[in-house]
Every structure is written in structure tokens, then in C-alpha cells.
Design an enzyme around this catalytic site. Structure first.
Site, short mmCIF file in Angstrom:
data_model
loop_
_atom_site.label_atom_id
_atom_site.label_comp_id
_atom_site.label_asym_id
_atom_site.label_seq_id
_atom_site.Cartn_x
_atom_site.Cartn_y
_atom_site.Cartn_z
N ASP A 1 0.26 -1.77 -9.94
CA ASP A 1 0.52 -2.83 -8.96
C ASP A 1 2.00 -2.84 -8.60
OD1 ASP A 1 0.28 -5.00 -7.33
OD2 ASP A 1 -0.49 -6.36 -8.85
N ASP A 2 2.34 -2.48 -7.38
CA ASP A 2 3.74 -2.48 -6.90
C ASP A 2 4.57 -1.34 -7.49
OD1 ASP A 2 2.97 -4.86 -5.75
OD2 ASP A 2 4.72 -5.99 -6.41
N ASP B 1 -1.02 0.52 -5.48
CA ASP B 1 -1.45 -0.08 -4.21
C ASP B 1 -0.36 -0.03 -3.15
OD1 ASP B 1 0.17 -1.96 -5.44
OD2 ASP B 1 -1.26 -3.62 -5.29
N HIS B 2 0.89 0.16 -3.53
CA HIS B 2 2.01 0.38 -2.59
C HIS B 2 3.28 0.58 -3.40
CE1 HIS B 2 3.15 -3.77 -3.41
NE2 HIS B 2 1.93 -4.13 -3.08
N CYS C 1 -0.41 -5.84 -1.07
CA CYS C 1 -1.40 -5.74 -2.14
C CYS C 1 -2.84 -5.81 -1.66
CB CYS C 1 -1.15 -6.84 -3.18
SG CYS C 1 0.37 -6.66 -4.11
#
Length: 673
Positions: free
Chosen positions: A32-33, A297-298, A68
Site C-alpha cells: 500500500d503506497d 497500488d501506486h 488507493c
């Protein structure tokens, strides 16, 4: 052939055929991130060994939307955001359309229908309320709402579980790992005949960035996030937000350093989790039969272009992500430079399962790319891999013709026009006073010109005397840079702004005999920085006035109460303000990479246009859109227009390499860019 040899040959043939036709296990590991541009993977040696050295690194791995919930929705469905309509982390994240339409057509439902036992463990979508189990998942352990490491609630196969602040029992990253391992071990022991699909969705390194205690002392003075474009601000050649984002103050710089350190620390638990996962697969003799994909996710930024932290931007640090894959038939320790994306994950997992890709999906199986690379030269029956991906954020309005937008922007951003705009402000038209750096005036020829006031300072108040006009490029550049810096700061507490403006008015106004000697320019700049830093770092000031806001901006404050686990924010630095996004940061971009071209072309809802040529400018320092001829811009805009509205497999047409002709409903379409 003797009977014994024949039997052995038949058995071997059957075993090989069974292997080729088998449905392999598939695991998606999602962080995540997590960044790639800021160097996070350099601090995950176990993951690098197990995913990169034992498989393929996709060095051009991108997300189509660096937010997200939209990105995760694309991962689950294989759809661009403009097709699943989850544009934000807010209202439409797990909204009505998602629940009624798209959630019923995810990798979970397709794989479950194909005979897989499916499991989802970790973070789902930002607004998931824990009231239900989405269709398609036999085993379900998902956190309610957004990522946290302690004090959270989960839906565990329909039961709500609450967790506290005990590291051994509650630390979310470790819990995700433990439950993932339990699922695999129980599945292999009880139904090894059935393939499984598992999504391991880690919270790290998302905020609040709480590291496990054993890692909380690591990476002191680690500054890999300080890239070439770190604190490069303001940026008058970039979009609205970056035109108005100034350089970070010392407190902001310190914050990016500490946050980077905490993010790296949280990833150590992920690194250990990946190691434990593959150790278990080896012990259960499942490595030969299991595919694994690792991605995020990014991406993320920490100080790039003066933006203190966050995502949402159409730049490499936010849209480029770690992307690895390993499994049967996947080359080892290989690097593929072709563009792959989050919309490719769903088609890939279906392909692994032997399921034909859904017609509605916009992505493509990564196994196709592996096959293309193995064959070296593409056969006539094999479609080439794409060289372009769509990057999008927000809904699509109708814009003016690209020619009109381009001409308007070019005229607006010429130095002469920028100079005229600044000089019309009253502050630059007053007579020079001690401490004033510049003065503008209008010539008889109808053009704005500037004085360097400091060249006129003297002990006899000759600062009002006329001097020769300065027309040099360096003077204009210096003036515009200072003007840009004074137009913006990293957020604002209103009382600070008032105090700062009052102090500026207290400068000697060069009247009569009461003259003081001027400070040197460097001394003035240093004093200004110290004053601003002192004001931003003053906890009493922040406590009395928490108006951390600016027009059209999304601003936040940070204080010592934000983090609950070490390393903590020093109380001596107090509370500060920063702005990380704006309301008009809506855009659509082409990210293209092939043997000859490597660029990012973007159109913003504000009608702004940008173009970055990575062959000449790998750090996206200069918007070089003005080097393009209008016919080229029109071609790029037309391709972008078609991608922004593409449906189903049409999207493959508009991301295909140049000069590739395909037949679609008996109509020939050529992507000739």
C-alpha cells in the site's frame, strides 16, 4: 521399443501433459503506497532475492490511477477507472455501482467459478465497512476502512474482530502474513487436489507508518528519497498545483526524512513475510506449481517538486510501482522493460487458471509478454505488446480543441507575459525601499521592465534614483523565481501570514534622514527563512490558531500527536502545515515507452498541457510541450481522447505500438503515432 520402455514413455508423456494442463496456484502480494523511484526496494533484500532473482522484474510497471481505491478496483477487475467509475477514495469507493456491478466480476468470482479456492487477506478498499463478504471469496479476512497497524477491526469470514495495541497479537502486517500462511498450509493438507488463489494485501508502508518494534531503530540518516527533483520548487512550467508550491521549509525537510525512515521500517515486516511465504511453499513442495505477483497500488512522493508527501500526481514517483512475477515457465533474474500495468493483473491471474480473459477487461495477460519475449521476434499470429498506457484521474469533461488550448497556454507562459502579470501587482510598482529587491515600471514602448533595487541602495537614500533598464534573461529569470517563491508557501496558519506581512511593512521606507544601512541580500534571505521556520515550528502559535488551509487546496497539519510508535516526531519541532493536493488536479495522460520514444503527455481539466521526454529529461524537470509541433500535439490528443473513452478490448487498439493495424468490426484502425 520394449514394453517396459513404452510404459515409462507413456507415464512420462501423461505426467508432462498433466503439468501443462494443470491449474496452478496463484498469489498476489500487494503493498500500500509503496514507491520504486524513492528506492524502497533497495531495503527489501529477501523480496528482491525471491521475486526478482527468481523471476522477472517489470521495470516499467505502472498504475493507471495513482490513488488507493481506484487503483485497487482496477486490480480486481482489469478495468480502467473510466470503466469501473471508482474515481476517488470517498463516496464511490465500494459504492452502489461497485456493489451491484463490478464487485460481482472480479478475480475472486472468475477464479472461484473456475474451481479455485479463493482467499483475500488484508486491506480491501478504503471505504469497506465490514458489513459483508464480497462475492467470490471462500476465505475472507479484511480490515474495516483504511490501512492501520494497531487498533483496527476486521471482518473475518463474517465475524467482526477487534484488535488492540499488543505487537505480538495485533500488529496488522504480521497478522496478514500469519493468516495467509495458515490458509495455504490448511488448504494443502486438506485439499491439495484443488488449486488456490490468494491475495495478500499488506498495509505497509501506508500511514500511520507504524513499524514493528524490532525495526524502529533502522535507517537513521537514510536519504534515498532525496532525488534530483526533491524540493525543486516552484515549477511555473508545470500544472496549477506545482506553479504555486514553494520550496519546503526546514521543518518540512525534516518531516520527509523521518517519514521516509518510518516507511522503510514498516516494509521490513513485509520483507520478512515474503520470506516466510516462500519458505512454506518450498516446505509444502508447492513452488513448482505456484505463480506469484508482487506490486503496489501506486507509488509515493516525499518532497519531490516541493510536495511534502502523498500520491495523486502524474509523475514517475506516483505512477511507477514495484512489479515482479515468478512461477512455472517464467524466466529467472530477467528484466522486461515493456510497459505493464495494474489492469494486467486480473487477466494474468485468469490466464494462469486457464480461464479466457473476460471481454470486458482492458488489460492483458503478462504471460503473453513472457511468450513474446521467449520467441524474440513476434510471429504473425501473435499481437505485439503495447507501448502506451493511459494514466487518468477524475471524470472526463469536454475540452476545447488542443490547438486552441496550446496557443493560449504558450502565450500565457511566455516570459514576457509572466513578467507583465507580476509587474501589474502593486507590490512591484512602489519606489525602492531598503530591503526591497525589485521594482517594475512601464516603458514608453508599452512593455514592462524591472529594476534591481539593491543596486541602488546607499546610505544617502539614492534608492529612488533612476538607473538603466535591465533586459537580461538572467535578471528576468531571477525576478520571476523570487516572485514565484513569494506567491506561495507550504500551507498557512493565518496568524503567521499576518505577522509575516506586518514584519515586511516594518522595513525602513527610506524617508528623510532616518536612514539605516541595508542588509546584504544573503543576510535578508537567511533572516526570512529563520523567521518563517520559527513561526512554522512554534507549537504555541499552532495551538492558538489551527487554520491550516489555502483556497482550492487540500491541506493538513502534523504534530507530535500524529505518530504513536517510535521513531516519534520531536515535540521541539511542534506542529506544521502542508498542502499535498488541489481540487483541480484532474488529468489524463499517455505514458509511452518503446525503442525510440519515452514520454509522458498529459492534459489537465484546467486546459493545461504538459509533455516530458524521458530520453532527454529522465527526472521530469522541464515541461517541453512547447518543442512539439501542433500536428504532433493533435495526434497525441486524438489518441488520448480515444483511450479516455475506450471500452472492453478497444483499449488494446489505442495502446498498441505505432503502425500496427488491427481489424475491428471490419473497420481498419491504425495507431500511427
Amino acid at each position: 521399443m520394449t514394453p517396459l520402455i513404452f510404459i515409462v514413455w507413456i507415464v512420462g508423456f501423461i505426467a508432462e501433459a498433466s503439468f501443462l494442463d494443470a491449474q496452478h496456484n496463484v498469489i498476489l502480494i500487494l503493498t500500500d503506497d509503496q514507491d520504486i523511484e524513492l528506492g524502497s526496494m533497495n531495503f527489501m533484500p529477501k523480496t528482491i532475492k525471491l521475486m526478482k532473482e527468481k523471476g522477472v522484474e517489470f521495470s516499467s510497471g505502472y498504475v493507471t490511477t495513482p490513488i488507493c481505491c481506484p487503483s485497487r478496483s482496477s486490480i480486481l477487475t482489469g478495468l480502467y477507472v473510466h470503466n469501473h467509475h471508482v474515481h476517488t477514495n470517498n463516496q464511490n469507493c465500494t459504492g452502489i455501482e461497485w456493489r451491484k456491478v463490478h464487485e460481482k466480476k472480479t478475480i475472486g468470482t472468475y477464479l472461484q467459478d473456475a474451481g479455485y479456492r479463493t482467499s483475500y487477506i488484508g486491506k480491501y478498499l478504503n471505504e469497506y465497512d465490514g458489513s459483508y463478504i464480497p462475492p467470490g471469496w471462500d476465505d475472507w479476512h479484511a480490515i474495516v476502512k483504511n490501512s492501520k497497524f494497531y487498533n483496527y477491526t476486521m471482518n473475518s469470514n463474517g465475524e467482526r474482530e477487534k484488535f488492540g495495541f499488543d505487537y505480538q497479537k495485533d500488529y496488522f502486517t504480521d497478522l496478514v502474513t500469519n493468516r495467509s500462511l495458515n490458509f495455504i498450509e490448511h488448504h494443502i493438507k486438506t485439499r491439495a487436489w484443488q488449486p488456490f488463489a490468494l491475495v495478500i494485501s499488506y498495509p505497509a508502508p501506508h500511514g500511520p507508518e507504524d513499524p514493528a518494534p524490532q525495526y524502529s531503530n533502522l535507517f537513521e540518516n537514510e536519504h534515498s528519497h532525496r532525488t534530483i527533483n526533491w524540493n525543486l520548487a516552484p515549477n511555473p512550467d508545470k500544472q496549477w498545483l506545482l506553479q504555486r508550491t514553494g520550496k519546503m521549509t526546514p521543518v518540512h525537510k525534516t518531516f520527509t526524512d523521518i517519514l521516509h525512515r518510518r516507511r522503510l521500517q514498516t516494509l521490513q515486516s513485509v520483507d520478512e513475510g515474503v520470506h516466510r511465504l516462500f519458505t512454506l511453499l518450498r516446505d509444502l513442495n508447492q513452488l513448482w506449481n505456484t505463480y506469484a505477483i508482487y506490486t503496489s497500488d501506486h507509488g509515493y512522493h516525499l518532497g519531490q517538486y516541493g510536495l511534502v508527501k502523498g500520491k495523486n500526481m502524474p509523475y514517475e514517483f506516483d505512477i511507477r510501482v514495484p512489479f515482479f512475477m515468478r512461477g512455472p515457465g517464467i524466466p529467472r533474474n530477467a528484466i522486461f522493460t515493456e510497459i505493464v500495468s495494474n489492469i494486467d493483473i486480473a487477466p494474468t491471474m485468469l490466464n494462469i487458471a486457464g480461464v479466457e480473459k473476460s471481454v470486458r477487461m482492458n488489460g492483458r495477460s503478462l504471460l503473453d509478454l513472457v511468450a513474446i519475449k521467449k520467441n524474440n521476434k513476434r510471429s504473425k499470429s501473435m499481437k505485439p505488446w503495447r507501448d502506451t498506457i493511459l494514466i487518468e484521474r477524475g471524470k472526463m469533461p469536454k475540452l476545447k480543441k488542443i490547438r486552441d488550448r496550446y496557443i493560449k497556454q504558450k502565450n500565457k507562459f511566455k516570459k514576457e507575459n509572466r513578467l507583465a502579470k507580476e509587474c501589474r501587482r502593486r507590490k512591484w510598482q512602489t519606489d525602492c525601499v531598503f530591503g526591497q529587491m525589485w521594482k517594475c515600471y512601464f516603458t514608453d514602448e508599452g512593455r514592462w521592465r524591472i529594476y534591481k533595487c539593491r543596486d541602488n541602495w546607499s546610505s544617502q537614500c539614492s534608492c529612488r534614483e533612476k538607473r538603466e533598464i535591465l533586459n537580461s534573461e538572467s535578471d528576468i529569470d531571477e525576478f520571476l523565481e523570487i516572485a514565484d517563491e513569494e506567491n506561495w508557501r507550504q500551507g498557512d496558519f493565518s496568524s503567521i501570514s499576518e505577522t509575516h506581512n506586518r514584519n515586511r511593512r516594518d522595513v525602513c521606507e527610506c524617508s528623510g534622514k532616518n536612514i539605516t544601512h541595508p542588509m546584504k541580500l544573503r543576510e535578508m534571505k537567511d533572516l526570512k527563512k529563520k523567521e518563517l521556520s520559527k513561526k512554522y515550528n512554534n507549537p504555541v502559535e499552532s495551538k492558538n490558531n489551527r487554520n491550516c488551509s489555502l483556497p482550492q487546496m487540500n491541506c493538513f497539519s502534523h504534530s507530535s500527536s500524529h505518530w504513536k510508535t517510535p521513531p516519534l516526531w520531536p515535540e521541539s519541532l511542534g506542529e506544521f502545515c502542508f498542502c499535498q493536493n488541489c481540487n483541480n488536479n484532474t488529468y489524463w495522460c499517455l505514458r509511452t515507452k518503446n525503442e525510440t520514444h519515452n514520454f509522458l503527455y498529459c492534459e489537465f481539466v484546467t486546459e493545461f498541457i504538459s509533455y516530458y521526454d524521458f530520453n532527454a529529461d529522465p527526472h521530469q524537470l522541464i515541461n517541453s510541450v512547447y518543442t512539439l509541433e501542433i500536428p504532433i500535439l493533435e495526434q497525441l490528443s486524438e489518441q488520448l481522447k480515444n483511450l479516455r473513452k475506450c471500452k472492453n478490448r478497444q483499449c488494446e487498439i489505442w495502446t498498441a505500438p505505432r503502425n500496427f493495424v488491427v481489424k475491428n468490426n471490419e473497420k481498419t484502425i491504425e495507431n500511427h503515432l
